[in-house]
Scaffold this active site. Structure first.
Site, mmCIF file in Angstrom:
data_model
loop_
_atom_site.group_PDB
_atom_site.id
_atom_site.type_symbol
_atom_site.label_atom_id
_atom_site.label_comp_id
_atom_site.label_asym_id
_atom_site.label_seq_id
_atom_site.Cartn_x
_atom_site.Cartn_y
_atom_site.Cartn_z
ATOM 1 N N TYR A 127 0.844 -1.190 0.000
ATOM 2 C CA TYR A 127 0.000 0.000 0.000
ATOM 3 C C TYR A 127 0.884 1.247 0.000
ATOM 4 O O TYR A 127 1.593 1.525 0.972
ATOM 5 C CB TYR A 127 -0.925 0.021 1.214
ATOM 6 C CG TYR A 127 -1.967 -1.090 1.246
ATOM 7 C CD1 TYR A 127 -2.203 -1.895 0.137
ATOM 8 C CD2 TYR A 127 -2.716 -1.333 2.391
ATOM 9 C CE1 TYR A 127 -3.149 -2.907 0.167
ATOM 10 C CE2 TYR A 127 -3.676 -2.341 2.428
ATOM 11 C CZ TYR A 127 -3.881 -3.127 1.313
ATOM 12 O OH TYR A 127 -4.820 -4.126 1.350
ATOM 13 N N PRO A 158 -16.301 -3.972 0.495
ATOM 14 C CA PRO A 158 -17.748 -4.187 0.626
ATOM 15 C C PRO A 158 -18.566 -3.239 -0.244
ATOM 16 O O PRO A 158 -19.731 -3.518 -0.538
ATOM 17 C CB PRO A 158 -18.007 -3.931 2.115
ATOM 18 C CG PRO A 158 -16.912 -2.991 2.523
ATOM 19 C CD PRO A 158 -15.712 -3.459 1.746
ATOM 20 N N ALA A 215 -17.535 -2.426 -3.307
ATOM 21 C CA ALA A 215 -17.081 -2.661 -4.685
ATOM 22 C C ALA A 215 -16.335 -1.435 -5.211
ATOM 23 O O ALA A 215 -16.634 -0.905 -6.283
ATOM 24 C CB ALA A 215 -18.252 -3.022 -5.596
ATOM 25 N N LYS A 245 -22.285 6.794 -6.356
ATOM 26 C CA LYS A 245 -21.591 7.975 -6.879
ATOM 27 C C LYS A 245 -21.240 7.862 -8.360
ATOM 28 O O LYS A 245 -20.987 8.870 -9.022
ATOM 29 C CB LYS A 245 -20.322 8.251 -6.074
ATOM 30 C CG LYS A 245 -19.201 7.251 -6.293
ATOM 31 C CD LYS A 245 -17.878 7.726 -5.696
ATOM 32 C CE LYS A 245 -17.904 7.731 -4.196
ATOM 33 N NZ LYS A 245 -16.563 8.046 -3.619
ATOM 34 N N GLY A 270 -12.914 1.288 4.384
ATOM 35 C CA GLY A 270 -11.903 2.228 3.926
ATOM 36 C C GLY A 270 -12.577 3.573 3.738
ATOM 37 O O GLY A 270 -13.741 3.635 3.327
ATOM 38 N N GLN A 320 -17.367 9.915 5.902
ATOM 39 C CA GLN A 320 -17.624 8.621 5.263
ATOM 40 C C GLN A 320 -17.559 7.495 6.286
ATOM 41 O O GLN A 320 -18.421 6.613 6.323
ATOM 42 C CB GLN A 320 -16.592 8.357 4.167
ATOM 43 C CG GLN A 320 -16.680 9.260 2.958
ATOM 44 C CD GLN A 320 -15.549 8.984 1.975
ATOM 45 O OE1 GLN A 320 -14.477 8.517 2.363
ATOM 46 N NE2 GLN A 320 -15.782 9.270 0.711
#
Length: 319
Positions: free
Chosen positions: A54, A212, A214, A221, A286, A292
């Site tokens: 990452y 989760p 996708a 969005k 994430g 969010q």
């Protein structure tokens, strides 16, 4: 927060966990990362996920700095890393894969970046066709016996590859993999629900599922195009854009319409749907913004809100 056992192990993870893929070291700096990790902890999250690949190791540095700065009790949370892709920008052969050398070197590098003495969970990020599975199992067993790793597992391995790892472990009295980290969401169900089905009973395998939403497709969005400030608009994510083919867009719009009918944000509903699967040990969240993340936590309540018939409608809308 709900807590669930990691498969048949005694380790209890929060049903919602927080990961660093894509965001940490890229979209998210230390300030925002600190804010979100602190909020996750306050909401009962006890598992923070990361990987050597990452942002070429930068995500682990950010997470390690934040966890150290927050001074959270080390026995109150779990952290993971994953090995395979390497952290170098252009890795040489010994800097990637699942050879005994790289598994060893990557673990020690992750410990340093994350600023911890041991990894609670350590994943083989992908299968490595260049390395015998037996070599990788021996390498993981060694790290566990050295106290550098507590539980090891796989990510995106086939059921047969996982079975082979268990056969090797059983034959040589080694520690077998405890968990798998697969992609799982309303659009990608076959592996978790069908291919892995025998593994839950045979080995007590736990799952720490990722994506989760996708990669954001289930938030709604992208129903009318790709916003300029979204993940899919960034360089390097062209592969995600291919998921926006015509038939999938129609499914996403139908799913979003049903979520609106139910009075739930599409993303929150998608996470809640994942939580309904009893073989999911934890759902990896994430986020690039605190708002969010806080909205995602609402999925715990939403997962208990509807009857079975409604959940079947939700699944069918995206099928």
């Amino acid at each position: 927060m709900q807590y669930r056992r990691l498969g048949s192990s005694g380790l209890q993870l929060s049903a919602l966990s927080f990961g660093a893929w894509v965001t940490f070291g890229n979209q998210v700096g230390r300030g925002a990362a600190r804010e979100m990790i602190a909020a996750a902890w306050d909401h009962g999250v006890n598992f923070f996920d990361n990987a050597e690949g990452y942002s070429n190791g930068e995500a682990e540095k950010v997470m390690g700095d934040v966890l150290a700065d927050l001074r959270l009790p080390r026995d109150g949370w779990c952290v993971s890393s994953k090995v395979f892709f390497g952290s170098a920008v252009d890795p040489r052969p010994t800097q990637k894969g699942l050879s005994r050398k790289h598994v060893h070197d990557a673990c020690h590098a992750a410990l340093k970046r994350l600023r911890v003495d041991y990894l609670d969970l350590y994943f083989c990020h992908r299968p490595d066709p260049q390395t015998p599975i037996a070599e990788t199992v021996w390498a993981m067993d060694t790290l566990i016996r050295q106290g550098k790793v507590l539980y090891w597992g796989t990510s995106e391995w086939s059921a047969e590859e996982i079975r082979e790892a268990h056969r090797v472990a059983q034959a040589h009295n080694l520690v077998a993999p405890t968990m798998e980290q697969p992609q799982y969401n309303l659009l990608d169900r076959q592996r978790v629900e069908v291919e892995y089905a025998p593994l839950y009973a045979d080995y007590g395998m736990g799952t720490t599922i990722f994506s989760p939403l996708a990669s954001g497709l289930l938030t709604g969005k992208y129903n009318d195009g790709i916003p300029a400030d979204s993940r899919l608009a960034q360089d390097g994510y062209e592969w995600l854009q291919r998921n926006l083919r015509g038939d999938r867009i129609e499914k996403l719009r139908a799913y979003s319409a049903l979520a609106a009918e139910l009075g739930v944000a599409p993303g929150t509903l998608a996470i809640a749907w994942c939580l309904r699967n009893p073989h999911v040990s934890t759902v990896m969240l994430g986020a690039s913004r605190l708002s969010q993340l806080l909205q995602n936590f609402e999925a715990l309540e939403v997962s208990q809100r509807f009857d079975d018939a409604t959940w079947q409608r939700i699944a069918a809308s995206a099928a």
